[in-house]
Design a protein around this motif. Structure first.
Motif, mmCIF file in Angstrom:
data_model
loop_
_atom_site.group_PDB
_atom_site.id
_atom_site.type_symbol
_atom_site.label_atom_id
_atom_site.label_comp_id
_atom_site.label_asym_id
_atom_site.label_seq_id
_atom_site.Cartn_x
_atom_site.Cartn_y
_atom_site.Cartn_z
ATOM 1 N N LYS A 113 0.884 -1.290 0.094
ATOM 2 C CA LYS A 113 0.020 0.192 0.031
ATOM 3 C C LYS A 113 0.779 1.405 -0.070
ATOM 4 O O LYS A 113 1.642 1.347 0.917
ATOM 5 N N ASN A 171 -2.976 5.601 -15.016
ATOM 6 C CA ASN A 171 -3.987 4.849 -15.160
ATOM 7 C C ASN A 171 -3.668 4.288 -16.557
ATOM 8 O O ASN A 171 -3.977 3.075 -16.914
ATOM 9 N N ARG A 211 -1.167 1.489 -16.187
ATOM 10 C CA ARG A 211 -2.015 0.178 -15.717
ATOM 11 C C ARG A 211 -2.868 -0.577 -16.631
ATOM 12 O O ARG A 211 -2.823 -1.630 -16.557
ATOM 13 N N THR A 262 -4.709 -1.414 -7.866
ATOM 14 C CA THR A 262 -5.762 -0.566 -7.741
ATOM 15 C C THR A 262 -5.288 0.866 -7.440
ATOM 16 O O THR A 262 -4.593 1.137 -6.364
ATOM 17 N N ARG A 306 -6.480 4.589 -6.441
ATOM 18 C CA ARG A 306 -7.411 5.485 -5.827
ATOM 19 C C ARG A 306 -6.938 6.759 -5.764
ATOM 20 O O ARG A 306 -5.969 7.243 -5.433
#
Length: 309
Positions: A8, A26, A29, A50, A52
């Motif tokens: 994280k 993004n 990814r 992920t 965010r």
């Protein structure tokens, strides 16, 4: 980039690049951009990560904004908000660049011992935006007796300039596309690693690199402010670079940073700077008469990139 847990991470980007960086992360990814010109078919490791945006309301309770609390008494002020003994020990144990997640003064915080001012004792407090005004008010209340003052972008810019820290668009990136090494932070790029995005391009640019950002200080007080793009000259009058930042330091001298030829970036090298050169009119020396005034470059000297305390 902060590592909050094993898998994280928290990334804090330059505000002016927020949308661009979010789009790039993004796109990488999702495999929508080429990340290796030699092998255009490959995708980066961790494509299933992920992402965010913690400024987006969709992040809910995890939303965060950053309030910087900097200076010798910053830890005393932070802990004056009140916390339990365990939290007290966690905060006091933080070394530079480390972080912890705690509740202080009733606020759920990510507390990192980092900053953009050059202060040895400095914190950045990541709090939910709905709680930010209350946290600000609370810090101001407990900090005022200890001499804390609110400061804005100009004050921060003078502090980071004096500390030798780069700013995007000045000492990094921008119109000149200064690389990490040109900014003076090449040691952070580990080219021994077999691959990372931009590795080949970085190595190629390094082969031709002839300059680096250095910090300078005018030798006299009361001189004119230097501005971005003002030419820097060596002792023989040769232009060797240009100013990227300038501000007044704690002793009243103007100090700044400039991109100069590598051989001129040595501490104690005498230089001179033509402040406001773009606004000067050209005058042929042969046309000068008694009483005429002309602008001359102002003497300065190269100092240590990072102040020695």
């Amino acid at each position: 980039v902060y590592r909050r847990d094993t898998n994280k991470y928290l990334v804090v980007v330059n505000a002016s690049n927020d949308a661009k960086d979010w789009a790039w992360l993004n796109a990488v990814r999702e495999g929508k951009v080429m990340i290796d010109a030699q092998r255009p078919w490959i995708k980066t490791f961790g494509a299933g990560v992920t992402l965010r945006n913690l400024r987006d309301a969709k992040a809910g309770a995890d939303m965060r904004v950053d309030i910087a609390l900097q200076g010798p008494k910053s830890r005393d002020i932070l802990l004056s908000l009140g916390c339990d003994e365990t939290t007290l020990k966690k905060v006091k144990a933080l070394k530079r660049t480390e972080l912890c997640e705690v509740v202080i003064g009733g606020f759920d915080l990510v507390v990192s011992r980092t900053g953009y001012t050059g202060e040895k004792m400095a914190f950045e407090l990541f709090v939910h935006p709905d709680k930010a005004p209350a946290l600000w008010d609370a810090i101001c209340k407990v900090g005022e007796p200890l001499g804390m003052k609110a400061c804005g972008l100009g004050a921060r810019d003078s502090l980071r300039t004096e500390a030798g820290l780069p700013l995007y668009g000045h000492e990094m990136g921008g119109e000149d596309n200064f690389s990490v090494s040109e900014a003076g932070f090449g040691s952070y790029v580990k080219i021994y690693k077999p691959w990372f995005i931009g590795r080949s391009a970085y190595i190629e640019k390094e082969k031709a690199r002839s300059g680096i950002v250095a910090r300078f200080r005018f030798t006299d007080k009361g001189v004119r402010m230097a501005h971005n793009g003002d030419p820097v000259m060596d002792a023989k009058g040769k232009v060797i670079g240009k100013v990227t930042s300038c501000a007044i330091d704690k002793e009243g001298y103007l100090t700044g940073q400039a991109f100069v030829e590598t051989r001129s970036a040595v501490v104690n090298t005498p230089i001179s700077i033509f402040q406001g050169a773009e606004n000067l009119s050209l005058v042929a020396p042969a046309t000068l008469e008694t009483g005429d005034r002309i602008s001359l470059p102002t003497p300065a000297v190269v100092v240590s990139r990072f102040p020695i305390s």
